[in-house]
Scaffold this motif. Structure first.
Motif, PDB file in Angstrom:
ATOM      1  N   GLY A  69       0.807  -1.216   0.000  1.00 43.33           N
ATOM      2  CA  GLY A  69       0.000   0.000   0.000  1.00 43.33           C
ATOM      3  C   GLY A  69       0.840   1.266   0.000  1.00 43.33           C
TER       4      GLY A  69
ATOM      5  N   LEU B 280      -2.963  -6.390  -5.345  1.00 43.65           N
ATOM      6  CA  LEU B 280      -4.044  -5.421  -5.136  1.00 43.65           C
ATOM      7  C   LEU B 280      -5.303  -5.844  -5.903  1.00 43.65           C
TER       8      LEU B 280
ATOM      9  N   CYS C 188      -8.786  -1.109  -8.277  1.00 42.47           N
ATOM     10  CA  CYS C 188      -8.167  -0.133  -7.369  1.00 42.47           C
ATOM     11  C   CYS C 188      -7.339   0.902  -8.136  1.00 42.47           C
TER      12      CYS C 188
END
Ligand code: CA
Length: 230
Positions: free
Chosen positions: A50, A200, A204
Motif C-alpha cells: 500500500g 491489489l 483499485c
C-alpha cells in the motif's frame, strides 16, 4: 477523478520501475519487514504494497509516527533506509517483469522516448537498468528518489519526468502499478495505464485515476504496440 485523452502522437512513455520493469515488490516488502524486525518497529508484510511509490523517507516516517507519535528524524530516515536497502540488495537482483522488455521495445521502435519515473533510490536496481534495458533509460531520462522533494502521490515525479522527456502531458503516457503512482501520473495530467502486477484488487487503479487498468505487463506491451502503431 479526471480522465485524459490518448495523445494524438505519443512522444514519450513514462515507466515506473518497481512492479513495472522489475518484479521487485515482494523483495521490497520482505526487506522492509527485516529492517523493522532489527529496529523493533511493528509492521505487517502486506502494508508495504500500500505504501508502494512513496519515497523510503516517507515510508519510514509512517512507521515512526505510528509507533512513537513523532516524525522520523533525517538521521533515522537515512539510517533505516540504508538498512532496508542493504537487506534488499542481499536478496540478489530482482527478475525483470514478464512483458517489460517488450513494452520498452514497443516504445523505442515506435520512435517515442522511454523515461523512468520511480520513487526508488535503490542503487542495486538503478545500476542494473542499463544492462537490462540497454540505451532506454540514460541518466538524463531518469527521475528517482534523489530528484524529488515530495514523491508520489504528488504529481512532482511525473511532472519532472515530462521535463526530462522534453514533452507536454498531452504527448505522454504513464505506466504504473500502484495506486499512489497512478494518482501521481493522473494528477500530472498524463494518460495513465495502471497495470495490476501485484496482490491489489481489481478496480483499485481505476479508482486511483487510471485511464485504463490492465492485468499484466505482457498485456501492457501489446496495448502500447497497438496505441503507438496508430
Ligand atoms: Ca511501482
Amino acid at each position: 477523478m479526471t480522465l485524459h485523452n490518448l495523445p494524438d502522437i505519443t512522444k514519450a512513455v513514462l515507466f515506473d520501475m518497481d512492479g513495472v520493469l522489475y518484479d521487485s515488490m515482494p523483495g521490497h516488502a520482505r526487506a522492509w519487514m527485516e529492517m523493522c524486525r532489527r529496529e523493533g518497529l511493528h509492521a505487517e508484510y502486506d502494508e508495504f504494497f500500500g505504501y508502494e511509490g512513496r519515497t523510503g523517507a516517507s515510508t519510514i516516517d509512517i512507521l515512526i509516527r505510528r509507533q512513537y507519535g513523532r516524525a522520523a528524524t533525517p538521521e533515522e530516515q537515512k539510517r533505516l533506509y540504508a538498512i532496508k536497502s542493504e537487506v534488499f540488495a542481499s536478496f540478489g537482483p530482482a527478475p525483470i517483469m514478464a512483458g517489460a522488455t517488450e513494452a520498452v521495445a514497443a516504445v523505442v521502435s515506435a520512435g517515442a522516448v522511454p523515461v523512468l519515473v520511480t520513487g526508488s533510490g535503490q542503487a542495486s536496481l538503478l545500476e542494473k537498468l542499463e544492462k537490462d534495458f540497454p540505451g532506454a533509460f540514460p541518466a538524463s531520462r531518469r527521475v528517482t528518489a534523489h530528484d524529488v522533494v515530495h514523491g508520489k502521490p504528488s504529481p512532482e515525479p511525473f511532472l519532472k519526468g515530462l521535463l526530462k522527456g522534453g514533452v507536454a502531458a498531452c504527448e505522454a503516457i504513464a505506466i504504473d502499478n500502484a495506486p499512489l503512482g497512478v494518482e501521481s501520473a493522473s494528477t500530472a495530467g498524463i494518460y495513465t495505464i495502471g497495470v495490476l502486477t501485484g496482490p491489489l484488487p481489481q478496480g483499485c487503479l481505476s479508482a486511483a485515476g487510471a485511464d485504463e487498468e490492465i492485468a499484466s505487463m505482457d498485456a501492457c506491451a501489446a496495448r502500447l504496440a497497438d496505441i503507438l502503431g496508430q
